[in-house]
Design a protein around this motif. Structure first.
Motif, PDB file in Angstrom:
ATOM      1  N   ALA A 122     -52.181  24.830  84.831  1.00 28.25           N
ATOM      2  CA  ALA A 122     -52.480  25.956  83.942  1.00 28.25           C
ATOM      3  C   ALA A 122     -51.228  26.422  83.200  1.00 28.25           C
ATOM      4  CB  ALA A 122     -53.083  27.108  84.744  1.00 28.25           C
ATOM      5  N   PHE A 123     -50.110  26.542  83.903  1.00 28.09           N
ATOM      6  CA  PHE A 123     -48.893  27.034  83.261  1.00 28.09           C
ATOM      7  C   PHE A 123     -48.258  25.964  82.372  1.00 28.09           C
ATOM      8  CE2 PHE A 123     -49.199  30.128  86.756  1.00 28.09           C
ATOM      9  CZ  PHE A 123     -49.179  31.286  85.992  1.00 28.09           C
ATOM     10  N   MET A 124     -48.445  24.697  82.703  1.00 31.27           N
ATOM     11  CA  MET A 124     -47.995  23.645  81.795  1.00 31.27           C
ATOM     12  C   MET A 124     -48.778  23.694  80.487  1.00 31.27           C
ATOM     13  SD  MET A 124     -47.553  20.524  84.541  1.00 31.27           S
ATOM     14  CE  MET A 124     -47.398  19.277  83.260  1.00 31.27           C
ATOM     15  N   LEU A 125     -50.079  23.915  80.592  1.00 33.33           N
ATOM     16  CA  LEU A 125     -50.907  24.045  79.404  1.00 33.33           C
ATOM     17  C   LEU A 125     -50.493  25.263  78.587  1.00 33.33           C
ATOM     18  CD1 LEU A 125     -53.366  23.226  77.689  1.00 33.33           C
ATOM     19  CD2 LEU A 125     -54.790  24.583  79.244  1.00 33.33           C
ATOM     20  N   ALA A 126     -50.224  26.383  79.273  1.00 41.80           N
ATOM     21  CA  ALA A 126     -49.804  27.589  78.565  1.00 41.80           C
ATOM     22  C   ALA A 126     -48.498  27.358  77.821  1.00 41.80           C
ATOM     23  CB  ALA A 126     -49.656  28.748  79.554  1.00 41.80           C
ATOM     24  N   GLY A 127     -47.569  26.638  78.438  1.00 38.45           N
ATOM     25  CA  GLY A 127     -46.305  26.337  77.776  1.00 38.45           C
ATOM     26  C   GLY A 127     -46.505  25.478  76.543  1.00 38.45           C
ATOM     27  N   LYS A 128     -47.381  24.491  76.629  1.00 32.37           N
ATOM     28  CA  LYS A 128     -47.650  23.634  75.486  1.00 32.37           C
ATOM     29  C   LYS A 128     -48.280  24.419  74.349  1.00 32.37           C
ATOM     30  CE  LYS A 128     -48.146  19.782  73.205  1.00 32.37           C
ATOM     31  NZ  LYS A 128     -46.972  19.119  72.599  1.00 32.37           N
ATOM     32  N   VAL A 129     -49.225  25.306  74.692  1.00 30.74           N
ATOM     33  CA  VAL A 129     -49.871  26.125  73.666  1.00 30.74           C
ATOM     34  C   VAL A 129     -48.857  27.048  72.999  1.00 30.74           C
ATOM     35  CG1 VAL A 129     -51.565  27.960  73.295  1.00 30.74           C
ATOM     36  CG2 VAL A 129     -52.147  26.001  74.721  1.00 30.74           C
ATOM     37  N   PHE A 130     -47.951  27.612  73.779  1.00 33.85           N
ATOM     38  CA  PHE A 130     -46.930  28.506  73.217  1.00 33.85           C
ATOM     39  C   PHE A 130     -46.045  27.762  72.229  1.00 33.85           C
ATOM     40  CE2 PHE A 130     -42.639  30.250  73.288  1.00 33.85           C
ATOM     41  CZ  PHE A 130     -42.894  31.541  72.875  1.00 33.85           C
ATOM     42  N   VAL A 131     -45.629  26.557  72.613  1.00 34.56           N
ATOM     43  CA  VAL A 131     -44.782  25.774  71.714  1.00 34.56           C
ATOM     44  C   VAL A 131     -45.532  25.414  70.435  1.00 34.56           C
ATOM     45  CG1 VAL A 131     -43.620  23.546  71.443  1.00 34.56           C
ATOM     46  CG2 VAL A 131     -43.339  24.852  73.554  1.00 34.56           C
ATOM     47  N   THR A 132     -46.827  25.094  70.584  1.00 37.43           N
ATOM     48  CA  THR A 132     -47.606  24.654  69.433  1.00 37.43           C
ATOM     49  C   THR A 132     -47.956  25.789  68.483  1.00 37.43           C
ATOM     50  OG1 THR A 132     -48.570  22.877  70.760  1.00 37.43           O
ATOM     51  CG2 THR A 132     -49.718  23.469  68.716  1.00 37.43           C
ATOM     52  N   PHE A 133     -48.399  26.933  69.040  1.00 39.86           N
ATOM     53  CA  PHE A 133     -48.896  28.014  68.194  1.00 39.86           C
ATOM     54  C   PHE A 133     -47.938  29.190  68.067  1.00 39.86           C
ATOM     55  CE2 PHE A 133     -52.684  25.879  69.830  1.00 39.86           C
ATOM     56  CZ  PHE A 133     -53.331  25.598  68.650  1.00 39.86           C
ATOM     57  N   GLY A 134     -47.062  29.373  69.028  1.00 43.48           N
ATOM     58  CA  GLY A 134     -46.209  30.558  69.001  1.00 43.48           C
ATOM     59  C   GLY A 134     -44.819  30.327  68.501  1.00 43.48           C
ATOM     60  N   GLY A 135     -44.428  29.079  68.318  1.00 42.28           N
ATOM     61  CA  GLY A 135     -43.058  28.811  67.903  1.00 42.28           C
ATOM     62  C   GLY A 135     -42.722  29.385  66.543  1.00 42.28           C
ATOM     63  N   GLY A 136     -43.700  29.470  65.634  1.00 45.65           N
ATOM     64  CA  GLY A 136     -43.443  29.978  64.291  1.00 45.65           C
ATOM     65  C   GLY A 136     -43.032  31.427  64.264  1.00 45.65           C
ATOM     66  N   LEU A 137     -43.328  32.183  65.346  1.00 47.55           N
ATOM     67  CA  LEU A 137     -42.943  33.595  65.371  1.00 47.55           C
ATOM     68  C   LEU A 137     -41.435  33.771  65.397  1.00 47.55           C
ATOM     69  CD1 LEU A 137     -45.556  34.917  67.962  1.00 47.55           C
ATOM     70  CD2 LEU A 137     -45.658  35.096  65.462  1.00 47.55           C
ATOM     71  N   PHE A 138     -40.729  32.753  65.859  1.00 46.56           N
ATOM     72  CA  PHE A 138     -39.282  32.864  66.002  1.00 46.56           C
ATOM     73  C   PHE A 138     -38.530  32.073  64.934  1.00 46.56           C
ATOM     74  CE2 PHE A 138     -41.262  33.488  70.098  1.00 46.56           C
ATOM     75  CZ  PHE A 138     -40.702  34.685  70.500  1.00 46.56           C
ATOM     76  N   ARG A 139     -39.272  31.517  63.968  1.00 42.89           N
ATOM     77  CA  ARG A 139     -38.594  30.802  62.901  1.00 42.89           C
ATOM     78  C   ARG A 139     -37.963  31.770  61.908  1.00 42.89           C
ATOM     79  NH1 ARG A 139     -43.372  26.472  61.509  1.00 42.89           N
ATOM     80  NH2 ARG A 139     -43.212  25.211  63.407  1.00 42.89           N
ATOM     81  N   ARG A 140     -36.803  31.430  61.389  1.00 36.71           N
ATOM     82  CA  ARG A 140     -36.175  32.232  60.352  1.00 36.71           C
ATOM     83  C   ARG A 140     -36.815  31.921  59.008  1.00 36.71           C
ATOM     84  NH1 ARG A 140     -30.093  30.921  60.407  1.00 36.71           N
ATOM     85  NH2 ARG A 140     -31.008  28.834  60.465  1.00 36.71           N
TER      86      ARG A 140
END
Length: 281
Positions: free
Chosen positions: A236-254
């Protein structure tokens, strides 16, 4: 004179919706999978608690002093949850001519359990698993000295019937092939009419010289539920990490500003916002 079309026209909006749609479905599926994995982990934790309680309950029953088997009036209510592995005693006379051999594999090797009806004073019968014999002692004539006549008292563990057969092997009563201790089927094959719906595994103290080897009951319950729970939680937490990288990474882009060349910009955009566009890095 018609105005020039902007870069964000109808075609662009359609492409944007098409690009967002797969991402939305992927997010929904990922969330569903995450919730399912967490639920499986919680279920295994609950199963572990149930298994530990079962092991504790059985340990208490096995090591308690022997008590008389349930009375015939209570036989319909006998169950695995309430009665299996109780330390019990029963008195009667063995009906050796109606014994049944059930295939078994024990710490002594392959062979057979010897199930013999024990007739009680009230006329009821109880199947007793007297113990184990190797294949070379299958024939009752090879162990006549262990077939005691007259009244005997047997102590052992109350066991629940094992209907139909063993793993991928069905009992075949008409050919006298038995792979499980199916009380009802054995009773029907041996002409027993008032038999208890359970059987008794005789302990080592009830063993008769020259007879089957008693006391070989294995009381063991696999308990791998904690490992299973940790596995589900980790997935479950591996899946959550993958989802974060896929969908949440753009929040921290400059973000950076890109200025369009004046000539091209004037040709493509005529509005008041034609000077600057913003692109993610």
């Amino acid at each position: 004179m018609s105005e020039p079309r902007t870069a964000t026209g109808k075609a662009g909006g359609t492409r944007g919706r098409a690009a967002r749609s797969p991402s939305l479905w992927l997010a929904v599926l990922s969330l569903t999978a995450f919730v399912t994995l967490i639920a499986l982990g919680v279920w295994q934790i609950e199963r572990r608690a149930w298994k530990l309680a079962l092991i504790d309950r059985v340990e208490q029953r096995v090591h308690a002093p022997a008590v008389p088997i349930p009375s015939p009036a209570s036989w319909p209510t006998v169950s695995a949850a309430n009665d299996e592995y109780r330390h019990v005693s029963v008195t009667g006379r063995f009906l050796h001519d109606r014994e049944t051999l059930v295939q078994a594999v024990t710490e002594e090797g392959p062979g057979y359990w010897v199930l013999t009806p024990l007739e009680r004073d009230d006329g009821t019968e109880v199947l007793v698993n007297r113990g184990f014999v190797p294949s070379e002692r299958r024939d009752a004539s090879t162990r006549q000295s262990g077939n005691r006549e007259g009244p005997v008292e047997i102590t052992g563990l109350l066991r629940i019937t094992e209907p139909k057969g063993g793993f991928l092997r069905n009992n075949v009563p008409q050919h006298n092939r038995w792979y499980s201790r199916d009380v009802a089927a054995i009773a029907a094959a041996r002409g027993l009419h008032e038999v208890a719906p359970f059987f008794v595994d005789a302990d080592a103290g009830s063993q008769i010289a020259g007879g089957p080897i008693g006391g070989l009951t294995v009381v063991r319950f696999p308990n791998n539920h904690l490992i299973y729970a940790l596995t589900w939680f980790a997935l479950a937490f591996m899946l959550a990490g993958k989802v974060f990288v896929t969908f949440g990474g753009g929040l921290f882009r400059r973000k950076r500003f890109v200025h369009e060349p004046a000539g091209d910009a004037a040709a493509r955009r005529t509005g008041s916002d034609a000077g600057t566009i913003v692109e993610p890095t």
